[in-house]
Motif scaffolding. Sequence first.
Motif, mmCIF file in Angstrom:
data_model
loop_
_atom_site.group_PDB
_atom_site.id
_atom_site.type_symbol
_atom_site.label_atom_id
_atom_site.label_comp_id
_atom_site.label_asym_id
_atom_site.label_seq_id
_atom_site.Cartn_x
_atom_site.Cartn_y
_atom_site.Cartn_z
ATOM 1 N N ASP A 17 24.476 34.210 -73.173
ATOM 2 C CA ASP A 17 23.659 33.252 -73.920
ATOM 3 C C ASP A 17 22.247 33.169 -73.347
ATOM 4 N N THR B 251 20.559 27.165 -75.018
ATOM 5 C CA THR B 251 20.980 27.047 -76.422
ATOM 6 C C THR B 251 20.542 25.712 -77.014
ATOM 7 N N GLU B 252 20.384 25.696 -78.336
ATOM 8 C CA GLU B 252 20.044 24.451 -79.015
ATOM 9 C C GLU B 252 21.167 23.432 -78.877
ATOM 10 N N THR B 253 22.409 23.913 -78.858
ATOM 11 C CA THR B 253 23.545 23.005 -78.686
ATOM 12 C C THR B 253 23.454 22.273 -77.356
ATOM 13 N N GLY B 254 23.132 23.019 -76.295
ATOM 14 C CA GLY B 254 22.984 22.401 -74.987
ATOM 15 C C GLY B 254 21.838 21.410 -74.949
ATOM 16 N N ASP C 8 24.930 23.349 -68.582
ATOM 17 C CA ASP C 8 25.780 23.265 -69.762
ATOM 18 C C ASP C 8 26.758 24.436 -69.755
ATOM 19 N N SER C 9 27.416 24.656 -70.871
ATOM 20 C CA SER C 9 28.469 25.668 -70.925
ATOM 21 C C SER C 9 27.963 27.067 -71.273
ATOM 22 N N ALA C 10 26.654 27.252 -71.421
ATOM 23 C CA ALA C 10 26.108 28.561 -71.774
ATOM 24 C C ALA C 10 26.451 29.588 -70.705
ATOM 25 N N PRO D 198 18.671 14.998 -76.180
ATOM 26 C CA PRO D 198 18.585 14.815 -77.638
ATOM 27 C C PRO D 198 17.216 14.383 -78.133
ATOM 28 N N GLN E 105 20.609 19.673 -77.486
ATOM 29 C CA GLN E 105 20.987 18.483 -78.249
ATOM 30 C C GLN E 105 21.934 17.585 -77.466
ATOM 31 N N ALA E 106 22.798 18.196 -76.671
ATOM 32 C CA ALA E 106 23.769 17.415 -75.916
ATOM 33 C C ALA E 106 23.143 16.707 -74.720
#
Length: 449
Positions: A272, A202-205, A266-268, A211, A207-208
């Motif tokens: 996902d 995911t893009e969220t992962g 990550d949390s995916a 970055p 970025q975290a």
Amino acid sequence: MPTPPQSLRRRPVAQAETHGRTLAAPAERSVHILDKLSILADAAKYDASCASSGAGKRDSRGTGGIGSTEGMGICHSYTPDGRCVSLLKILLTNFCIYDCAYCVNRVSSNVRRARFTPEEVVRLTLDFYRRNYIEGLFLSSGIVKSGDHTMGQLVEVARSLREDHAFAGYIHLKTIPDASPELLALAGKYADRLSINVELPTETGLQALAPEKDATGIRGAMGQLRWRIEEAKEQVRAADAAPRAKAKPPRFAPAGQSTQMIVGADSADDRDVLDTSARLYGSYRLRRVYYSAFSPIPDASAVLPLKAPPLMREHRLYQADWLMRFYGFEVDEIAPRTQPGATLLDLDVDPKLAWALRHPEQFPVDLNTAPKERLLRVPGLGTRSVKRILGARRYARLRLDDLARLRAPLSKVLPFVQVLDHHPRGSLDRPELLRAKLAPPPQQASLFG
């Protein structure tokens, strides 16, 4: 790793690069080529996307060149028809200007560093080939100075092998997303396959944990590779349709492009991961998506998990990927969001069996009348078994003895099918009991079940 020839053992590293600056390497820390090979081959082990499937058959015998994509080798990289193509799998360098939390080669990592020159990689590849150790090269790299600088050196390795040494073996280059279009075009000219890692589902992962990397830039580079690959294929089709054409169409990554995702950093969840894979296959026509279970690294960031995910999770994702690509399954069938807990794949049973147990109303399937699409959904029946069944029933109505002769795994298949002398009686009325009976020990899990 086989020992290089004596001529390659005493060439010291003259300099190292990091943070965009050139640093003189102290004499006492000079790294000879054998040491560099040890460091950079080990650093490349985290990259799973190095299979050579899709490479065309080439043989330099009689051409004055060197190399082939057809021989048997010692490495674990296989083409679709079962041929093993051995690859020298290394990084150009494990220096990197980025600080991705999950990467052992990140700039803040306390690991031993090394760097090959393009000439050293070329020499290693040719020497290993001549000694019958390898038939091709998988080359990736950390980022030094800039994406263009690093990509230029990767391309130079491939160019030199192809043009200076007429090397016809398989070449897979890991490409840099922010490299210039001109360098990507050159990479496709010389390499059989190109790959750009999306890194995380995911893009969220992303970025975290990374970055400095740009998901939009990664997708843009993938899109560019897609249209170049499709353009080259169209030119080949046009040339084939005009047999008198003298000009040979230019090649561009004829084995396509692939990518890799890290799972468990990550949390995916698995839904996902599969959603991202489905989009990548649909949007960029990738040849493969590879899944790599996160492995804890030295001096790890506090944002990373302390333990690796179970390797069976990685295995189940490959099975689910196979179902999407070859069996007609949609992501929502494999990992439905509407069912509690289903967004993580079942570790005890394979995804096809898990789907069948959730949908007993779809069974039993009549092997004598069902279309191919329904046969492919029967647990235990792979594409080859389905092809044999479709061929056999053209001549006679199938019975249990016929299934045995077709080498179908009866213990797994029989609860879900019917033939002239078999109908499962109540086996699907208690899916939980059937699940307990069919769940194999983890070490016996099959990729194609």
